[in-house]
Scaffold this motif. Structure first.
Motif, short mmCIF file in Angstrom:
data_model
loop_
_atom_site.label_atom_id
_atom_site.label_comp_id
_atom_site.label_asym_id
_atom_site.label_seq_id
_atom_site.Cartn_x
_atom_site.Cartn_y
_atom_site.Cartn_z
N GLY A 309 0.84 -1.21 0.00
CA GLY A 309 0.00 0.00 0.00
C GLY A 309 0.86 1.25 0.00
O GLY A 309 0.53 2.27 0.59
N GLN A 310 2.00 1.13 -0.68
CA GLN A 310 2.99 2.20 -0.66
C GLN A 310 3.53 2.47 -2.04
O GLN A 310 3.76 1.53 -2.80
CB GLN A 310 4.20 1.72 0.17
CG GLN A 310 4.38 2.36 1.48
CD GLN A 310 5.56 1.74 2.22
OE1 GLN A 310 6.18 0.80 1.79
NE2 GLN A 310 5.84 2.31 3.37
N GLY A 311 3.77 3.70 -2.35
CA GLY A 311 4.53 4.04 -3.55
C GLY A 311 3.72 4.04 -4.82
O GLY A 311 2.49 3.92 -4.81
N TYR A 312 4.47 4.15 -5.92
CA TYR A 312 3.84 4.30 -7.23
C TYR A 312 4.34 3.26 -8.23
O TYR A 312 5.48 3.32 -8.67
CB TYR A 312 4.13 5.69 -7.79
CG TYR A 312 3.58 6.81 -6.94
CD1 TYR A 312 2.24 6.83 -6.56
CD2 TYR A 312 4.41 7.85 -6.52
CE1 TYR A 312 1.73 7.85 -5.79
CE2 TYR A 312 3.90 8.89 -5.74
CZ TYR A 312 2.56 8.88 -5.38
OH TYR A 312 2.07 9.89 -4.62
N PRO A 313 3.49 2.30 -8.59
CA PRO A 313 3.86 1.39 -9.68
C PRO A 313 3.49 2.07 -11.01
O PRO A 313 2.34 2.45 -11.22
CB PRO A 313 2.99 0.15 -9.44
CG PRO A 313 1.96 0.53 -8.42
CD PRO A 313 2.20 1.94 -7.97
N ILE A 314 4.48 2.21 -11.89
CA ILE A 314 4.25 2.92 -13.16
C ILE A 314 4.59 2.00 -14.33
O ILE A 314 5.73 1.52 -14.45
CB ILE A 314 5.12 4.20 -13.26
CG1 ILE A 314 4.88 5.10 -12.04
CG2 ILE A 314 4.83 4.95 -14.55
CD1 ILE A 314 5.78 6.34 -11.98
N ILE A 315 3.62 1.78 -15.20
CA ILE A 315 3.89 0.91 -16.36
C ILE A 315 4.26 1.77 -17.58
O ILE A 315 3.71 2.85 -17.77
CB ILE A 315 2.68 0.01 -16.70
CG1 ILE A 315 3.09 -0.98 -17.80
CG2 ILE A 315 1.43 0.80 -17.12
CD1 ILE A 315 2.24 -2.19 -17.89
N VAL A 316 5.22 1.25 -18.35
CA VAL A 316 5.60 1.92 -19.59
C VAL A 316 4.90 1.18 -20.73
O VAL A 316 5.22 0.02 -21.01
CB VAL A 316 7.13 1.90 -19.80
CG1 VAL A 316 7.50 2.67 -21.07
CG2 VAL A 316 7.84 2.47 -18.59
N SER A 317 3.92 1.83 -21.32
CA SER A 317 3.19 1.18 -22.40
C SER A 317 2.44 2.22 -23.23
O SER A 317 1.85 3.15 -22.68
CB SER A 317 2.20 0.17 -21.83
OG SER A 317 1.48 -0.45 -22.87
N SER A 318 2.46 2.01 -24.54
CA SER A 318 1.68 2.92 -25.39
C SER A 318 0.42 2.21 -25.87
O SER A 318 -0.30 2.71 -26.72
CB SER A 318 2.53 3.40 -26.56
OG SER A 318 3.12 2.29 -27.19
N ASN A 319 0.20 1.00 -25.32
CA ASN A 319 -1.03 0.26 -25.64
C ASN A 319 -1.75 -0.06 -24.34
O ASN A 319 -1.10 -0.28 -23.32
CB ASN A 319 -0.70 -1.08 -26.29
CG ASN A 319 0.06 -0.89 -27.56
OD1 ASN A 319 -0.37 -0.14 -28.42
ND2 ASN A 319 1.19 -1.54 -27.64
N PRO A 320 -3.09 -0.16 -24.41
CA PRO A 320 -3.81 -0.58 -23.21
C PRO A 320 -3.38 -1.98 -22.83
O PRO A 320 -3.27 -2.85 -23.70
CB PRO A 320 -5.28 -0.57 -23.65
CG PRO A 320 -5.31 0.02 -25.00
CD PRO A 320 -3.95 0.04 -25.56
N ARG A 321 -3.07 -2.23 -21.57
CA ARG A 321 -2.61 -3.55 -21.12
C ARG A 321 -3.20 -3.86 -19.77
O ARG A 321 -3.45 -2.97 -18.98
CB ARG A 321 -1.09 -3.51 -20.94
CG ARG A 321 -0.27 -3.37 -22.16
CD ARG A 321 0.76 -4.45 -22.27
NE ARG A 321 1.57 -4.64 -21.08
CZ ARG A 321 2.82 -4.20 -20.96
NH1 ARG A 321 3.37 -3.51 -21.94
NH2 ARG A 321 3.52 -4.47 -19.89
N ASP A 322 -3.36 -5.15 -19.49
CA ASP A 322 -3.75 -5.55 -18.15
C ASP A 322 -2.55 -5.30 -17.25
O ASP A 322 -1.46 -5.81 -17.53
CB ASP A 322 -4.05 -7.05 -18.13
CG ASP A 322 -5.52 -7.31 -18.34
OD1 ASP A 322 -6.30 -6.35 -18.30
OD2 ASP A 322 -5.87 -8.48 -18.57
N THR A 323 -2.74 -4.56 -16.20
CA THR A 323 -1.59 -4.26 -15.34
C THR A 323 -2.03 -3.93 -13.92
O THR A 323 -3.16 -3.50 -13.69
CB THR A 323 -0.79 -3.06 -15.91
OG1 THR A 323 0.30 -2.77 -15.03
CG2 THR A 323 -1.63 -1.80 -16.06
N LEU A 324 -1.11 -4.15 -12.99
CA LEU A 324 -1.37 -3.78 -11.60
C LEU A 324 -0.85 -2.37 -11.32
O LEU A 324 -0.94 -1.88 -10.20
CB LEU A 324 -0.70 -4.78 -10.66
CG LEU A 324 -1.24 -6.21 -10.73
CD1 LEU A 324 -0.34 -7.17 -9.95
CD2 LEU A 324 -2.66 -6.27 -10.17
#
Ligand SMILES: O=P(O)(O)OC[C@H]1O[C@H](O[C@H]2O[C@H](CO)[C@@H](O)[C@H](O)[C@H]2O)[C@H](O)[C@@H](O)[C@@H]1O
Length: 351
Positions: A309-324
């Motif tokens: 419950g801490q911090g920032y998960p950031i995904i690198v993607s230029s397409n919509p993707r399933d991600t946490l």
């Protein structure tokens, strides 16, 4: 017309991200609204085909609502960081360097290197990659950051040994500048099998044009970016046959790559936790970890941040993707902008 339509969509959805910012935004009343009967370039309304790239844009825009751009959200993110110790975790391929055809040519730009250096001078920073630790260091060439190679199975981290982890796999080492660091290699016992497997894989895949085996020390990558589609099935079978001979290994998939990994309960998320502990933040509520990554394997780290419950998960993607991940960046150039902003903010707030 397509650009007007795109602009209209952005405005209608209330977005202010980089994509939108790069364009001159006109008031909605001025923007051209979609017109189904507007003639195509040839002037024939019947011939007009659906613009697939526009459909992709619409999907991406709606995905952005769930995973807002970390650039557009920077102020909001950073205001929650006040008084907290930021720790930065970065993936390498597809995050600090663009995805390229030849894995040995995935260089990072000097600008990116300088941004990572600035960030690392302000906050503890680690690069967690599927590559071997030595190879990532060869690309990044920075002594200011910690490195975790082989999907986190080879960590060169702070001097402190982590008490919750097996001392058998921790040893002291020196970095290129002679500073003492601790190396943690939880998959050490698998090395003899990995070396044998590597030779077998090189031999058996040499019959398939374009296949490339990469030694990532505690794991192996079999690249198929240059393999003909009709040969992929055979390559996959050959890889599976070799791996089947070695108990205790499993396969995972990445971007045009099959990865062979020891089946220990260890992934990028565990590496993140290990590094937090050695940095003295094991149970700290004052830490704010930021993790930026583009691959499926980065999802393990996103999961850990979500659990804490801490911090920032950031995904690198230029397409919509399933991600946490909670936030997103389109590509390495946006990662660069984010790191530059982070460094600037850190510089200003330390004055
Ligand atoms: O955890 P990462 O740092 O993202 O490493 C994951 C894999 O990255 C590399 O392969 C990928 O990037 C190559 C260069 O852009 C590209 O050619 C390849 O198709 C991608 O899969 C690396 O070569 C692999 O060993 C890593 O497992």
């Amino acid at each position: 017309m397509r650009e007007n339509l795109k602009r209209w969509l952005y405005q209608a959805m209330g977005f202010q991200n980089e994509l939108a910012r790069n364009q001159r935004i006109e008031p909605i009343s001025k923007a051209t609204k979609p017109n189904k009967t507007e003639p195509n370039a040839a002037g024939d309304p019947k011939d007009s085909k659906p613009d697939l790239s526009l459909c992709a844009d619409v999907k991406y825009i709606s995905w952005l609502k769930e995973h807002p751009s970390a650039l557009s959200s920077f102020q909001e993110m950073i205001s929650a960081a006040k008084g907290k110790c930021i720790v930065v975790f970065l993936d390498y391929d597809g995050t600090l360097s663009p995805i390229v055809n030849d894995p040995d040519s995935a260089f990072m730009s000097d600008l990116m290197r300088s941004a990572v250096r600035q960030v690392a001078r302000l906050y503890p920073t680690a690069i967690i990659s599927g590559r071997s630790r030595q190879k990532v260091y060869g690309f990044v060439k920075l002594d200011e950051v910690f490195y975790a190679g082989s999907h986190g199975m080879d960590i060169m981290g702070p001097t402190i040994q982590a008490s919750s982890y097996d001392g058998k796999y921790q040893s002291k080492s020196l970095d290129k500048k002679g500073n003492e660091l601790t190396v943690f290699q939880p998959a050490q016992d698998f090395l003899p099998s990995i070396e044998k497997m590597l030779n077998e894989l090189e031999e058996t895949t040499s019959e398939i044009n374009g296949a490339l085996v990469e030694d990532n020390r505690f794991c192996i990558s079999v690249h198929y970016r240059h393999v003909l589609q009709e040969d992929f099935g055979l390559l996959e079978k050959k890889v599976q046959a070799v791996v089947a001979k070695y108990p205790g290994f499993h396969l995972t998939r990445g971007k045009k790559v099959i990865e062979i990994r020891p089946s220990i309960k260890w992934n990028k998320g565990d590496a993140l936790l290990y590094l937090l502990e050695t940095l003295g933040f094991a149970n700290s509520s004052d830490v704010l970890p930021i993790y930026i990554g583009d691959d499926r394997t980065d999802e393990d780290a996103f999961k850990v941040l979500n659990c804490r419950g801490q911090g920032y998960p950031i995904i690198v993607s230029s397409n919509p993707r399933d991600t946490l991940a909670s936030y997103s960046l389109r590509d390495p150039s946006e990662v660069l902008s984010f790191l530059i902003r982070l460094a600037r903010w850190g510089d200003l707030s330390s004055v």
